[in-house]
Design a protein around this motif. Structure first.
Motif, PDB file in Angstrom:
ATOM      1  N   GLU A 333      -0.834  17.938  39.454  1.00 12.45           N
ATOM      2  CA  GLU A 333      -1.839  16.876  39.435  1.00 12.45           C
ATOM      3  C   GLU A 333      -2.986  17.298  38.507  1.00 12.45           C
ATOM      4  OE1 GLU A 333      -1.310  14.053  40.847  1.00 12.45           O
ATOM      5  OE2 GLU A 333       0.487  14.690  41.937  1.00 12.45           O
ATOM      6  N   PRO A 334      -3.789  16.347  38.021  1.00 17.61           N
ATOM      7  CA  PRO A 334      -4.904  16.712  37.137  1.00 17.61           C
ATOM      8  C   PRO A 334      -5.969  17.523  37.864  1.00 17.61           C
ATOM      9  CG  PRO A 334      -5.026  14.383  37.751  1.00 17.61           C
ATOM     10  CD  PRO A 334      -3.703  14.887  38.238  1.00 17.61           C
ATOM     11  N   VAL A 335      -6.425  18.597  37.221  1.00 17.03           N
ATOM     12  CA  VAL A 335      -7.496  19.432  37.762  1.00 17.03           C
ATOM     13  C   VAL A 335      -8.595  19.508  36.696  1.00 17.03           C
ATOM     14  CG1 VAL A 335      -8.167  21.695  38.645  1.00 17.03           C
ATOM     15  CG2 VAL A 335      -5.857  20.800  39.114  1.00 17.03           C
ATOM     16  N   PHE A 336      -9.780  19.022  37.032  1.00 18.86           N
ATOM     17  CA  PHE A 336     -10.894  19.028  36.090  1.00 18.86           C
ATOM     18  C   PHE A 336     -11.756  20.257  36.346  1.00 18.86           C
ATOM     19  CE2 PHE A 336      -9.542  14.644  36.257  1.00 18.86           C
ATOM     20  CZ  PHE A 336      -9.660  14.213  34.937  1.00 18.86           C
ATOM     21  N   VAL A 337     -12.013  21.011  35.278  1.00 17.58           N
ATOM     22  CA  VAL A 337     -12.772  22.251  35.391  1.00 17.58           C
ATOM     23  C   VAL A 337     -13.853  22.253  34.307  1.00 17.58           C
ATOM     24  CG1 VAL A 337     -12.664  24.769  35.492  1.00 17.58           C
ATOM     25  CG2 VAL A 337     -10.626  23.405  36.071  1.00 17.58           C
ATOM     26  N   ASP A 338     -15.108  22.395  34.709  1.00 19.31           N
ATOM     27  CA  ASP A 338     -16.188  22.475  33.717  1.00 19.31           C
ATOM     28  C   ASP A 338     -15.938  23.643  32.775  1.00 19.31           C
ATOM     29  OD1 ASP A 338     -17.492  20.308  34.777  1.00 19.31           O
ATOM     30  OD2 ASP A 338     -18.899  21.488  35.985  1.00 19.31           O
ATOM     31  N   GLY A 339     -16.039  23.381  31.471  1.00 22.16           N
ATOM     32  CA  GLY A 339     -15.878  24.437  30.483  1.00 22.16           C
ATOM     33  C   GLY A 339     -14.437  24.755  30.136  1.00 22.16           C
ATOM     34  N   VAL A 340     -13.499  24.059  30.746  1.00 22.90           N
ATOM     35  CA  VAL A 340     -12.076  24.257  30.450  1.00 22.90           C
ATOM     36  C   VAL A 340     -11.524  22.953  29.902  1.00 22.90           C
ATOM     37  CG1 VAL A 340      -9.799  24.718  31.452  1.00 22.90           C
ATOM     38  CG2 VAL A 340     -11.780  26.068  32.171  1.00 22.90           C
ATOM     39  N   TRP A 341     -10.879  23.022  28.752  1.00 21.47           N
ATOM     40  CA  TRP A 341     -10.358  21.817  28.112  1.00 21.47           C
ATOM     41  C   TRP A 341      -9.202  21.242  28.915  1.00 21.47           C
ATOM     42  CZ3 TRP A 341      -9.963  24.541  22.693  1.00 21.47           C
ATOM     43  CH2 TRP A 341     -11.268  24.826  22.249  1.00 21.47           C
ATOM     44  N   GLY A 342      -9.149  19.911  28.969  1.00 29.28           N
ATOM     45  CA  GLY A 342      -8.135  19.218  29.730  1.00 29.28           C
ATOM     46  C   GLY A 342      -8.734  18.639  30.998  1.00 29.28           C
ATOM     47  N   PRO A 343      -7.868  18.124  31.916  1.00 27.98           N
ATOM     48  CA  PRO A 343      -6.413  18.260  31.889  1.00 27.98           C
ATOM     49  C   PRO A 343      -5.745  17.279  30.919  1.00 27.98           C
ATOM     50  CG  PRO A 343      -7.091  16.989  33.795  1.00 27.98           C
ATOM     51  CD  PRO A 343      -8.350  17.439  33.124  1.00 27.98           C
ATOM     52  N   TYR A 344      -4.613  17.720  30.349  1.00 30.24           N
ATOM     53  CA  TYR A 344      -3.858  16.936  29.392  1.00 30.24           C
ATOM     54  C   TYR A 344      -2.458  16.676  29.953  1.00 30.24           C
ATOM     55  CZ  TYR A 344      -7.318  19.174  26.259  1.00 30.24           C
ATOM     56  OH  TYR A 344      -8.466  19.637  25.664  1.00 30.24           O
ATOM     57  N   ARG A 345      -2.071  15.400  30.015  1.00 32.12           N
ATOM     58  CA  ARG A 345      -0.768  15.069  30.593  1.00 32.12           C
ATOM     59  C   ARG A 345       0.307  14.935  29.518  1.00 32.12           C
ATOM     60  NH1 ARG A 345       0.377   9.391  33.297  1.00 32.12           N
ATOM     61  NH2 ARG A 345       1.149   9.057  31.175  1.00 32.12           N
ATOM     62  N   ASP A 346       1.509  15.383  29.848  1.00 33.22           N
ATOM     63  CA  ASP A 346       2.723  15.153  29.057  1.00 33.22           C
ATOM     64  C   ASP A 346       2.821  15.994  27.780  1.00 33.22           C
ATOM     65  OD1 ASP A 346       3.312  13.140  30.899  1.00 33.22           O
ATOM     66  OD2 ASP A 346       2.459  11.560  29.649  1.00 33.22           O
ATOM     67  N   VAL A 347       1.879  16.893  27.512  1.00 35.00           N
ATOM     68  CA  VAL A 347       1.880  17.555  26.206  1.00 35.00           C
ATOM     69  C   VAL A 347       3.025  18.552  26.057  1.00 35.00           C
ATOM     70  CG1 VAL A 347      -0.576  17.208  25.843  1.00 35.00           C
ATOM     71  CG2 VAL A 347       0.197  19.297  26.958  1.00 35.00           C
ATOM     72  N   LEU A 348       3.467  19.170  27.159  1.00 28.72           N
ATOM     73  CA  LEU A 348       4.589  20.106  27.097  1.00 28.72           C
ATOM     74  C   LEU A 348       5.775  19.596  27.896  1.00 28.72           C
ATOM     75  CD1 LEU A 348       2.923  23.641  27.261  1.00 28.72           C
ATOM     76  CD2 LEU A 348       3.617  22.311  25.273  1.00 28.72           C
ATOM     77  N   ILE A 349       5.558  19.278  29.162  1.00 32.79           N
ATOM     78  CA  ILE A 349       6.627  18.758  30.019  1.00 32.79           C
ATOM     79  C   ILE A 349       6.148  17.427  30.599  1.00 32.79           C
ATOM     80  CG2 ILE A 349       7.987  19.165  32.100  1.00 32.79           C
ATOM     81  CD1 ILE A 349       7.836  22.134  31.568  1.00 32.79           C
ATOM     82  N   PRO A 350       6.910  16.358  30.399  1.00 31.30           N
ATOM     83  CA  PRO A 350       6.474  15.035  30.858  1.00 31.30           C
ATOM     84  C   PRO A 350       6.119  15.022  32.342  1.00 31.30           C
ATOM     85  CG  PRO A 350       8.391  14.831  29.430  1.00 31.30           C
ATOM     86  CD  PRO A 350       8.203  16.308  29.685  1.00 31.30           C
TER      87      PRO A 350
END
Length: 598
Positions: A333-350
């Protein structure tokens, strides 16, 4: 999607991985057992027209790529007819081509039309020219910024595009078509203008359709707000278009096309070879490492998942450590972290999400510490006389110092040296390009002993900051329990032991310790080669599971005193980090208005 094995042949198939880093282009030949049977590289040209500016050339890089491919094939006399797939990775740098002619457009201002510089069409990832543009973008506080850790980094490509618009003539800017370097290379290889989700989602302000209300991927309202509304024209054609309308966006390793006749002639190969969608170089490091079959203490205790199920990737942090370091983690699931880029969906494994922390300079930091010390030349000469590199020499020297002083560990030697190393700004988790370094414990010693201690303190900083990033990510919802390394720093045994002990978790090193990233790129080629007539291909995790190779596992120290020492040093590290920001704020408040009133 059902698992489909890559087809076999009596003579064996081979796959080419191409990795374009900051300083060199590498090509590896991987056989159908996952072994690297050829590896070659060539240095890339780099121009620095002024402080903070770094430029390269797609023409020069393509030449280096082709030369490396030919050399790698020649090493073991590989039959070119056995090559079935090619995969690319590259630094996340901005490449600019003419939208009508595909010719390079110079990015060196203010003389963009200088014919001697026309092929210098890449603004490198580490280029820090768009300071004002980055500040302008972040001042919008647009909701899109939540997908880049809250603030867009000066290393990303949108600020660089904005800089070009504000410095080029209107006529020249309108001719520009913008690519991530990886996409530019697959374009040169196949003629296809399809884009990689990894490259556009991770660094260019693109949100996949269906995520957070995204309709077209590119956000017209965001581009308008930051002053790049002209890029929305013709359904964002100059940025790659809209998926399935006037563009095509693919996940890692999907077949983007086949090798063109021109590219094949350049590489000494046959045309028609499957080319996989490329990824940013750090993500190729994730592909090349985290799928390895390995029994880890923390995983055995915490997971009931089948051995090497994709869910195990959720607990494995990939550290891709070269000039800088990227920290890559996958989640369900998406995890939002200050100072960490993302979360990005589907970029490696759909269907899955990636997060990317990072340190702006790690290898570069160690290089800087060594080169600026008074004993640098003496150490370099001694290393050369011993036929080893200066890092191995200093590691040996540290062990000798510990032995001579009967020290319980190397860390004991540097117990009163406190080094904070954000000399090049902070990417994660502070996300502040203005952060700088600090040292407590300076002495007047100019000897090699002093250099060795400063070098060790810099490594200690790298390990402690990695611990800080992991703690920040886990506090936000990740479940990182182990580290999978790739990149040149894997070869630094002292640093790897320090990393394991400072973070309190196992560090897994790949078999191909100097080639895990380019190995990951070859796996993209294998995925593309598995594509059937219906366009379906083998799942990337299954390919990683089959081809990944483990080297060794470094376990954290069990010495209770060393644990307490590193914890105490971590406390000081956090204080140095916090106090620097506080000092700057206090000084800025004291001089508020000074200069503008005079």
């Amino acid at each position: 999607m059902p698992t489909r094995p890559v087809s076999q042949s009596p003579h064996g198939h081979h796959y080419i991985g191409i990795d374009v880093g900051t300083g060199s282009a590498r090509a590896c030949i991987m056989n159908d057992q996952g072994d690297i049977v050829g590896l070659a590289s060539e240095n890339i040209g780099l121009w620095q027209p002024q402080t903070g500016y770094y430029e390269q050339s797609t023409t020069d890089i393509w030449r280096c790529v082709c030369s490396s491919v030919k050399a790698a094939i020649a090493q073991k006399n590989i039959d070119p007819s056995t090559i079935r797939g090619i995969g690319f990775d590259a630094t996340c740098s901005l490449a600019v081509l003419d939208k009508d002619t595909d010719e390079p457009i110079c990015v060196t201002g203010p003389y963009f039309d200088n014919r001697d510089r026309n092929d210098r069409n890449i603004i490198l990832w580490l280029d820090h020219r768009p300071v004002e543009e980055t500040e302008k973008i972040n001042a919008t506080k647009h909701h899109l910024l939540r997908y880049v850790g809250g603030t867009m980094s000066i290393e990303m490509e949108i600020p660089k595009v904005l800089w070009l618009k504000q410095n080029m003539s209107k006529e020249l800017f309108e001719r520009c078509k913008f690519y991530d370097l990886t996409d530019a290379l697959t374009h040169m290889a196949t003629g296809s203008d399809s884009r990689s989700l990894c490259t556009v989602v991770c660094k260019q302000g693109y949100v996949p359709v269906g995520v957070d209300g995204s309709v077209k991927g590119w956000q017209e309202e965001f581009l308008k707000e930051i002053g790049l509304e002209d890029l929305a024209e013709d359904n964002f054609k100059r940025m790659g278009g809209v998926d399935k309308v006037n563009g095509r966006y693919l996940t890692a390793g999907e077949m983007v096309g086949t090798l063109s006749e021109k590219a094949a002639a350049d590489m000494g190969l046959s045309s028609g070879i499957a080319v996989g969608t490329g990824v940013i170089d750090a993500y190729a490091g994730w592909i090349g490492t985290v799928g390895a079959k390995v029994d880890l203490d923390q995983e055995s205790l915490a997971s009931n998942a089948p051995k090497n199920d994709v869910s195990q990737a959720f607990t494995r942090l990939a550290l891709v450590a070269g000039t800088s370091t990227c920290h890559l983690a996958m989640s369900r699931e998406p995890v939002f972290v200050d100072g960490v880029w993302g979360p990005y969906r589907d970029v490696l494994i759909p269907g899955y999400w990636m997060a990317e922390g990072g340190q702006s300079a790690t290898g570069e930091l160690l290089k800087h510490v060594i080169e600026t010390h008074p004993a640098s030349q003496e150490a370099t000469s001694a290393a050369k006389a011993s036929n080893i590199n200066v890092y191995d020499y200093l590691n040996q020297h540290l062990n000798e110092m510990a032995s001579e002083q009967s020290a319980p560990s190397i860390s004991y030697l540097a117990r009163h040296l406190f080094f904070y190393g954000d000399l090049f700004g902070n990417r994660s988790p502070i996300a502040d390009p203005n952060m700088r370094g600090s040292i407590i414990g300076l002495s007047a010693d100019k000897s090699i002993n002093s250099l060795a201690l400063y070098y060790y303190a810099a490594m200690e900083f790298i390990a402690l900051q990695t611990h800080q990033i992991i703690q920040t990510m886990n506090k936000a919802g990740h479940v990182i329990r182990s580290i999978f390394m790739s990149g040149s720093q894997c070869q630094n045994e002292v640093l790897m032991k320090l990393m394991a002990s400072a973070c309190g978790m196992e560090v897994v090193l790949p078999k191909f310790v100097d080639a895990a990233v380019v190995h990951g790129a070859a796996m993209l080629g294998a995925k593309a080669a598995s594509t059937d007539k219906e366009g379906k291909s083998e799942p990337l995790w299954d390919i990683m599971n089959r081809f990944s190779k483990v080297g060794k596992t470094v376990k954290p120290s069990t010495d209770p005193v060393l644990k307490r020492l590193l914890q105490a040093k971590y406390t000081v590290f956090l204080e140095q980090c916090e106090s620097q920001g506080r000092y700057r704020r206090e000084v800025d408040e004291a001089i508020r208005g000074w200069g503008r009133e005079r």
